[in-house]
Design a protein around this motif. Structure first.
Motif, PDB file in Angstrom:
ATOM      1  N   ARG A 199      -6.098  -1.901   6.039  1.00 52.04           N
ATOM      2  CA  ARG A 199      -6.411  -3.014   5.612  1.00 52.04           C
ATOM      3  C   ARG A 199      -5.908  -4.336   6.947  1.00 52.04           C
ATOM      4  O   ARG A 199      -4.954  -3.876   7.401  1.00 52.04           O
ATOM      5  CB  ARG A 199      -5.591  -3.417   4.232  1.00 52.04           C
ATOM      6  CG  ARG A 199      -5.769  -2.965   3.167  1.00 52.04           C
ATOM      7  CD  ARG A 199      -5.295  -3.261   1.949  1.00 52.04           C
ATOM      8  NE  ARG A 199      -5.388  -2.292   0.676  1.00 52.04           N
ATOM      9  CZ  ARG A 199      -5.352  -1.154   0.553  1.00 52.04           C
ATOM     10  NH1 ARG A 199      -4.528  -0.471   1.273  1.00 52.04           N
ATOM     11  NH2 ARG A 199      -5.844  -0.467  -0.618  1.00 52.04           N
ATOM     12  N   CYS A 234      -2.811   1.506   6.696  1.00 45.09           N
ATOM     13  CA  CYS A 234      -3.671   2.022   5.592  1.00 45.09           C
ATOM     14  C   CYS A 234      -5.178   1.533   6.191  1.00 45.09           C
ATOM     15  O   CYS A 234      -6.094   1.738   5.246  1.00 45.09           O
ATOM     16  CB  CYS A 234      -3.451   1.420   4.438  1.00 45.09           C
ATOM     17  SG  CYS A 234      -3.400  -0.553   4.479  1.00 45.09           S
ATOM     18  N   CYS A 258      -1.825  -2.331   9.865  1.00 48.90           N
ATOM     19  CA  CYS A 258      -1.234  -1.212   8.841  1.00 48.90           C
ATOM     20  C   CYS A 258      -2.213  -0.087   8.889  1.00 48.90           C
ATOM     21  O   CYS A 258      -3.154  -0.370   9.213  1.00 48.90           O
ATOM     22  CB  CYS A 258      -1.089  -2.077   7.385  1.00 48.90           C
ATOM     23  SG  CYS A 258      -0.342  -1.082   6.387  1.00 48.90           S
ATOM     24  N   HIS A 315       0.338  -6.763   0.997  1.00 48.91           N
ATOM     25  CA  HIS A 315      -0.981  -7.235   1.742  1.00 48.91           C
ATOM     26  C   HIS A 315      -1.635  -8.539   0.706  1.00 48.91           C
ATOM     27  O   HIS A 315      -1.689  -8.116  -0.314  1.00 48.91           O
ATOM     28  CB  HIS A 315      -2.244  -6.094   1.803  1.00 48.91           C
ATOM     29  CG  HIS A 315      -1.835  -4.980   2.663  1.00 48.91           C
ATOM     30  ND1 HIS A 315      -2.137  -5.345   4.153  1.00 48.91           N
ATOM     31  CD2 HIS A 315      -1.680  -3.882   2.654  1.00 48.91           C
ATOM     32  CE1 HIS A 315      -1.718  -4.245   4.864  1.00 48.91           C
ATOM     33  NE2 HIS A 315      -1.561  -3.356   3.895  1.00 48.91           N
ATOM     34  N   CYS A 352       0.862  -1.188   0.047  1.00 51.16           N
ATOM     35  CA  CYS A 352       0.217   0.052   0.036  1.00 51.16           C
ATOM     36  C   CYS A 352       0.780   1.276   0.051  1.00 51.16           C
ATOM     37  O   CYS A 352       2.045   1.128   0.530  1.00 51.16           O
ATOM     38  CB  CYS A 352      -0.968   0.140   1.233  1.00 51.16           C
ATOM     39  SG  CYS A 352       0.031  -0.129   2.766  1.00 51.16           S
TER      40      CYS A 352
HETATM   41 ZN    ZN Z   1      -1.278  -1.140   4.419  1.00 55.11          ZN
END
Ligand code: ZN
Length: 433
Positions: free
Chosen positions: A315, A313, A311, A256, A248
């Motif tokens: 996810r 992000c 993470c 991921h 990401c």
């Molecule tokens: Zn991530």
């Protein structure tokens, strides 16, 4: 940016419940439809219904590349050919390729996964996606193409090669996202420099690079030369093609894995034993949603480790480290395991050394000899011999330090090592064993 909010952020418990349900389903299907799997499972004393918990996966037999070759071309297909809408094949230079098939639903799944991958790099419908992965039997081109279209981006189906023309199109069409192998991205950057084109004159902002292993220092090099964010993406045709896992843009640290479709395991390549999170070993995938070409415990020969750290992000998908080598690329030099990527990581720390190199292994008497040929830049090469010699010794020392193996470093003139328009050829093994 997350493409599929529901599946990419599933809590662990829900993910595992989904995986178990889908795993049972795929085992039932291959038992019923693929003679190879029915035999393998029976030999292992395994019957559909024996699968009670996710960890029972470790009891299933592996699938290897040679199993796929032995059933060439369509022996592993789990649906009748009338339901197969597409085939792809691996690019093996010798012997028969591995052939993989897709139903219409498989193509939809693949497009979804590539849409997720491209979204990992921030791609939206406003982007112009310059797709320089090869189109054809190779899965890279069409896999990425469908994903970008699903997002609604504008796709330029360039395919590889003809670098000057690639650059012209990037300038004229305003390409914002670049898709190709990392070595080809560097090649593009070098040609741009030769042609006197300033990367700032381009609209490129991100590149998603895969299909060959590369290093962290190579990422920095690409980001600096092209002035973009460079992300690592991963996939292989035996599993689906690109779209198995992706970094990401938020962390650029680990890829991921789209675990609602592929269950990853790490095993000891020598014993086949499953290894815990954090330990490096061979990556193994079971596809749980594919219809035409499902694989159970496919041994990828890629070396990495898994880490479940949360993470930023958002996810919740487990991450794998960038591939550090392949069990079959691994060179054994005087009994020491050596991966080309380890040598690359040493070279990239040296000022004046270009990211173009080749490893030549030969045998003198009964002794393995490793020569590392690496290009240096123009100004360094025109420098006095003494300085070049000092530099060679330093690299030899650093490699010995890291890998415990002696080698001979040969610094060569700029542009003497053959450039790739696809996967770079890093190793020439001249040993006759
Ligand atoms: Zn991530």
């Amino acid at each position: 940016m997350i493409w599929n909010d529901e599946y990419e952020t599933l809590p662990r418990e829900a993910m595992e419940a989904l995986q178990l349900k889908r795993l049972r389903d795929v085992v039932d299907r291959v038992y019923a439809t693929v003679p190879f799997y029915r035999n393998k499972l029976s030999e292992a004393g395994f019957k559909p219904g024996d699968l009670r918990k996710l960890s029972d996966l470790a009891r299933l037999p592996f699938t290897t590349k040679s199993d796929l070759r032995d059933t060439y071309p369509f022996g592993m297909f789990a649906v009748p050919m009338e339901e197969v809408v597409r085939v792809h094949a691996s690019s093996g230079t010798t012997g028969k390729p591995v052939v993989v098939g897709y139903t219409r639903r498989d193509i939809d799944t693949w497009s979804e996964l590539m849409a997720r991958t491209l979204s990992c790099g921030g791609t939206t419908s406003g982007d112009v996606v310059h797709n320089a992965y090869g189109y054809g039997l190779f899965t890279g081109g069409l896999g990425a193409h469908y994903g970008a279209e699903k997002i609604g981006a504008t796709v330029i189906p360039m395919s590889g090669g003809n670098t000057k023309r690639q650059i012209m199109i990037m300038q004229d069409f305003g390409s914002t996202i670049l898709l190709c192998t990392p070595s080809y991205a560097l090649n593009i950057a070098d040609v741009m420099k030769e042609e006197g084109i300033d990367p700032d004159a381009l609209k490129l902002k991100c590149g998603l690079f895969g299909a060959e292993p590369w290093s962290e220092s190579m990422r920095k090099e690409i980001e600096k030369k092209l002035k973009i964010s460079a992300l690592d993406i991963y996939g292989l045709s035996e599993v689906i093609g690109p779209g198995v896992s992706s970094e990401c843009i938020e962390e650029k640290h680990g890829l991921h894995i789209f675990e609602d479709h592929f269950i990853p395991e790490i095993i000891d390549p020598a014993t086949g034993e499953r290894l815990p999170h954090g330990e490096a070993g061979e990556l193994v995938f079971t596809t749980v949603t594919k219809e035409a070409f499902p694989v159970l415990r496919y041994r990828t020969r890629d070396i990495t480790r898994l880490f479940p750290t949360p993470c930023s992000c958002g996810r919740t998908l487990v991450r794998m480290e960038r591939i550090s080598g392949r069990t079959d690329d691994m060179l054994i030099i005087r009994g020491v395991n050596v991966f080309p990527s380890q040598i690359e990581s040493v070279l990239m720390t040296v000022e004046g050394v270009e990211p173009h190199y080749q490893l030549i292994v030969s045998r003198e008497g009964s002794l393995d000899v490793l020569e590392v040929q690496v290009e240096v830049n123009e100004s360094l090469f025109s420098d006095e011999i003494k300085r070049l010699e000092t530099l060679s010794r330093r690299i030899e020392h650093d490699i010995k330090d890291l890998l415990g193996v002696s080698c001979k470093v040969k610094l060569v003139e700029p542009k003497t090592i053959q450039r790739s328009e696809g996967k770079a050829k890093r190793v020439i093994d001249k040993r006759k064993i």
